[in-house]
Design a protein around this motif. Structure first.
Motif, PDB file in Angstrom:
ATOM      1  N   UNK A 180     117.539  41.514  95.355  1.00  0.00           N
ATOM      2  CA  UNK A 180     117.134  42.636  96.225  1.00  0.00           C
ATOM      3  C   UNK A 180     117.784  43.858  96.228  1.00  0.00           C
ATOM      4  N   UNK A 181     119.118  43.851  96.009  1.00  0.00           N
ATOM      5  CA  UNK A 181     120.061  44.935  95.981  1.00  0.00           C
ATOM      6  C   UNK A 181     119.715  45.999  94.846  1.00  0.00           C
TER       7      UNK A 181
ATOM      8  N   UNK B 207     109.105  49.613  95.087  1.00  0.00           N
ATOM      9  CA  UNK B 207     107.915  49.637  96.014  1.00  0.00           C
ATOM     10  C   UNK B 207     108.385  48.685  97.224  1.00  0.00           C
ATOM     11  N   UNK B 208     108.444  49.312  98.529  1.00  0.00           N
ATOM     12  CA  UNK B 208     108.779  48.403  99.637  1.00  0.00           C
ATOM     13  C   UNK B 208     108.138  47.067 100.032  1.00  0.00           C
ATOM     14  N   UNK B 209     106.905  46.995  99.634  1.00  0.00           N
ATOM     15  CA  UNK B 209     106.191  45.782  99.951  1.00  0.00           C
ATOM     16  C   UNK B 209     106.766  44.612  98.933  1.00  0.00           C
TER      17      UNK B 209
ATOM     18  N   UNK C 226     110.052  39.645  98.031  1.00  0.00           N
ATOM     19  CA  UNK C 226     111.600  39.278  97.894  1.00  0.00           C
ATOM     20  C   UNK C 226     112.349  38.596  98.891  1.00  0.00           C
ATOM     21  N   UNK C 227     112.400  39.499  99.945  1.00  0.00           N
ATOM     22  CA  UNK C 227     113.131  38.954 101.414  1.00  0.00           C
ATOM     23  C   UNK C 227     112.574  38.006 101.705  1.00  0.00           C
ATOM     24  N   UNK C 228     111.392  37.874 101.669  1.00  0.00           N
ATOM     25  CA  UNK C 228     110.632  36.575 102.379  1.00  0.00           C
ATOM     26  C   UNK C 228     110.971  35.291 101.381  1.00  0.00           C
ATOM     27  N   UNK C 229     110.958  35.403 100.075  1.00  0.00           N
ATOM     28  CA  UNK C 229     111.417  34.427  99.344  1.00  0.00           C
ATOM     29  C   UNK C 229     112.894  33.855  99.670  1.00  0.00           C
TER      30      UNK C 229
END
Length: 93
Positions: free
Chosen positions: A25-26, A34-36, A41-44
């Motif tokens: 993520x970093x 791209x933000x989405x 990946x944050x959701x994962x």
């Protein structure tokens, strides 16, 4: 002995994988992805942490809480309350 001790190596592997997801993520942010895609990946990573937490909770209930309940008394009440509070924290997050 903690309830998760027999599966400690599995848990550590899982946590290292999650750590890798967070480092990824970093990198995505550093690379202006791209933000989405970042949010996906944050959701994962969140799902992986939740899954880990549920696994740890299950082991805690099966080992620590079950042992305390079998012995009864104030310790049993305290362990059940502690587990209930932990579940409430997980539900809120």
């Amino acid at each position: 002995m903690a309830g998760y001790t027999p599966r400690k190596d599995d848990h550590l592997r899982r946590l290292r994988r999650i750590e890798g997801q967070v480092r990824g993520l970093a990198r995505m942010v550093e690379d202006d992805k791209y933000c989405i895609d970042v949010l996906t990946q944050v959701s994962a990573a969140n799902s992986a942490l939740q899954s880990f937490a549920l696994s740890l909770l299950e082991e805690h209930l099966a080992h620590c809480v079950a042992d305390a309940v079998a012995q009864g008394g104030a310790e049993a009440d305290a362990k059940v309350k502690e587990a209930s509070d932990a579940i409430a924290r997980l539900v809120r997050s």
